[in-house]
Design an enzyme around this catalytic site. Structure first.
Site, PDB file in Angstrom:
ATOM      1  N   GLY A 168       0.837  -1.190   0.000  1.00 32.74           N
ATOM      2  CA  GLY A 168       0.000   0.000   0.000  1.00 32.74           C
ATOM      3  C   GLY A 168       0.872   1.240   0.000  1.00 32.74           C
ATOM      4  O   GLY A 168       2.038   1.206  -0.409  1.00 32.74           O
ATOM      5  N   THR A 248       6.155  -1.978  12.068  1.00 31.71           N
ATOM      6  CA  THR A 248       5.594  -0.669  12.392  1.00 31.71           C
ATOM      7  C   THR A 248       4.105  -0.644  12.062  1.00 31.71           C
ATOM      8  O   THR A 248       3.502   0.425  12.007  1.00 31.71           O
ATOM      9  CB  THR A 248       6.312   0.456  11.606  1.00 31.71           C
ATOM     10  OG1 THR A 248       6.149   0.207  10.206  1.00 31.71           O
ATOM     11  CG2 THR A 248       7.791   0.521  11.948  1.00 31.71           C
ATOM     12  N   ARG A 250       0.946  -3.143  13.160  1.00 32.30           N
ATOM     13  CA  ARG A 250       0.186  -3.346  14.387  1.00 32.30           C
ATOM     14  C   ARG A 250       0.785  -4.552  15.113  1.00 32.30           C
ATOM     15  O   ARG A 250       1.180  -5.538  14.485  1.00 32.30           O
ATOM     16  CB  ARG A 250      -1.298  -3.604  14.102  1.00 32.30           C
ATOM     17  CG  ARG A 250      -2.074  -2.371  13.670  1.00 32.30           C
ATOM     18  CD  ARG A 250      -2.222  -1.372  14.801  1.00 32.30           C
ATOM     19  NE  ARG A 250      -3.068  -0.233  14.455  1.00 32.30           N
ATOM     20  CZ  ARG A 250      -2.630   0.894  13.911  1.00 32.30           C
ATOM     21  NH1 ARG A 250      -1.338   1.024  13.619  1.00 32.30           N
ATOM     22  NH2 ARG A 250      -3.464   1.893  13.642  1.00 32.30           N
ATOM     23  N   GLU A 279      -0.674  -2.493  24.413  1.00 29.56           N
ATOM     24  CA  GLU A 279      -0.069  -1.164  24.518  1.00 29.56           C
ATOM     25  C   GLU A 279      -0.744  -0.357  25.614  1.00 29.56           C
ATOM     26  O   GLU A 279      -1.972  -0.274  25.631  1.00 29.56           O
ATOM     27  CB  GLU A 279      -0.153  -0.431  23.174  1.00 29.56           C
ATOM     28  CG  GLU A 279       0.686  -1.094  22.103  1.00 29.56           C
ATOM     29  CD  GLU A 279       0.700  -0.334  20.775  1.00 29.56           C
ATOM     30  OE1 GLU A 279      -0.034   0.670  20.655  1.00 29.56           O
ATOM     31  OE2 GLU A 279       1.439  -0.737  19.870  1.00 29.56           O
ATOM     32  N   HIS A 298       5.298   2.970  19.466  1.00 35.57           N
ATOM     33  CA  HIS A 298       4.220   3.260  18.518  1.00 35.57           C
ATOM     34  C   HIS A 298       4.220   4.748  18.160  1.00 35.57           C
ATOM     35  O   HIS A 298       3.155   5.368  18.053  1.00 35.57           O
ATOM     36  CB  HIS A 298       2.861   2.847  19.089  1.00 35.57           C
ATOM     37  CG  HIS A 298       1.826   2.608  18.020  1.00 35.57           C
ATOM     38  ND1 HIS A 298       0.766   1.757  18.173  1.00 35.57           N
ATOM     39  CD2 HIS A 298       1.700   3.118  16.757  1.00 35.57           C
ATOM     40  CE1 HIS A 298       0.014   1.753  17.089  1.00 35.57           C
ATOM     41  NE2 HIS A 298       0.579   2.572  16.202  1.00 35.57           N
TER      42      HIS A 298
END
Length: 346
Positions: A168, A248, A250, A279, A298
């Site tokens: 993407g 990077t 999820r 998290e 994150h």
């Protein structure tokens, strides 16, 4: 509008710990210039869910991490739905019930153009850090082990293979950034679109082959039913002993326990992790004890560039709604057929 105004609710994600605004000044100026716009800050903390009251009070919401649950759109939940635009400052939307938004006539807008370069740059930073053994050399220098400085041998990128899981916006931007290193490029995606890959020298392959042949594996895919747990023990076993996994995307895309086992056992060379299954992670997370891991929180992509572009993009979407127009490139384009949006011009 219910009271003749356009109401915008902004998440507390746009506030610093001291309560000051982190909103890009140009974006805020654009919002303040919208005639009749009332701007309010949501009451709940940044990671707390959006409420039914929010959906009934605001015409538009600007959020980052606040979950938006499907149950909020139940007609039996009370109140009259007012929300028509949910502007997500970022690119991931796994915490948003998109289908429920579509059924309710709520547009879901994200900011992929603002995120692609900063996220791809953070992946590139991880790759270069592993290639040049940055952290081990830093530790050795701090510890006074100068005489051992030739013990760490880096692994150059030129001629190596980069495997990108997810072709993407972010995956393709990474392939653009890495061009000067003259690497071999492999990519895997559920929807191959050769017209987007022009000049990137990427060979679309199955995931199994990508894992087996790549020196670096970068996860650039969204979290969904197909990618949850995608990198499990079997997938990690296909990787080369020196290969590095960079996530990077999820945390839930990777089986974290299987990754720890692979790293401890030397079955892969290292991992760059910016996202976790939980998290914030627990203080005793076993990844913290491993020397062959680089960790983020994150937020490796969080730069002034990302912040300003994403803020301005969301502000522009709100401006279009105020002008009676619909934003382009919605996550749920099918929503435009909903009667609640019939008055919006293209």
């Amino acid at each position: 509008m219910n009271d003749g105004t356009l109401r915008l609710g902004i998440s507390r994600d746009f506030l610093a710990q001291d309560g000051s605004s982190t909103m890009d000044p140009q974006a805020m100026a654009a919002l303040q210039a919208i005639e009749g716009l009332v701007i309010e800050t949501l009451e709940q903390p940044a990671q707390a869910p959006v409420t039914r009251a929010d959906l009934c009070r605001y015409d538009a919401l600007m959020i980052k991490r606040n979950p938006v649950d499907a149950a909020l759109f139940d007609p039996q939940a009370g109140g009259t739905l007012r929300l028509r635009l949910l502007a997500r400052n970022g690119v991931g939307f796994d915490h948003i019930a998109v289908d429920a938004c579509t059924r309710a006539g709520v547009m879901v807008y994200t900011t992929p153009d603002a995120v692609a370069r900063p996220v791809a740059s953070s992946i590139m930073a991880m790759m270069l850090a592993f290639s040049h053994r940055l952290l081990p050399r830093d530790r050795a220098t701090r510890d006074g082990r100068w005489s051992q400085r030739w013990n760490e041998v880096g692994r150059g990128l030129t001629g190596r293979t980069l495997g990108v899981v997810g072709l993407g916006n972010i995956g393709l931007e990474l392939l653009r950034l890495v061009q000067p290193w003259e690497m071999r490029h492999l990519g895997t995606t559920p929807r191959v679109n050769p017209s987007r890959y022009t000049g990137l020298n990427v060979e679309p392959v199955a995931l199994e082959r990508l894992l087996a042949e790549s020196d670096f594996v970068a996860l650039c895919c969204p979290l969904n039913d197909a990618t949850r747990g995608l990198i499990d023990a079997r997938a990690l076993a296909r990787m080369q002993p020196h290969a590095v996994l960079i996530n990077t995307a999820r945390g839930e895309v990777v089986d974290e326990a299987a990754l720890v086992d692979a790293l401890r056992g030397g079955r892969i060379g290292g991992a760059g992790i910016d996202v976790f299954a939980q998290e914030p992670p627990e203080r005793d997370n076993p990844l913290f004890a491993l020397d062959n891991v680089i960790l983020g929180s994150h937020n490796l992509a969080y730069t002034d560039e990302l912040n300003s572009k994403a803020n301005r993009s969301c502000a522009a979407a709100v401006g279009l709604l105020a002008a009676g127009r619909r934003p382009a490139l919605l996550v749920n384009a099918a929503v435009l057929a909903h009667p609640r949006l019939a008055g919006l011009a293209a």
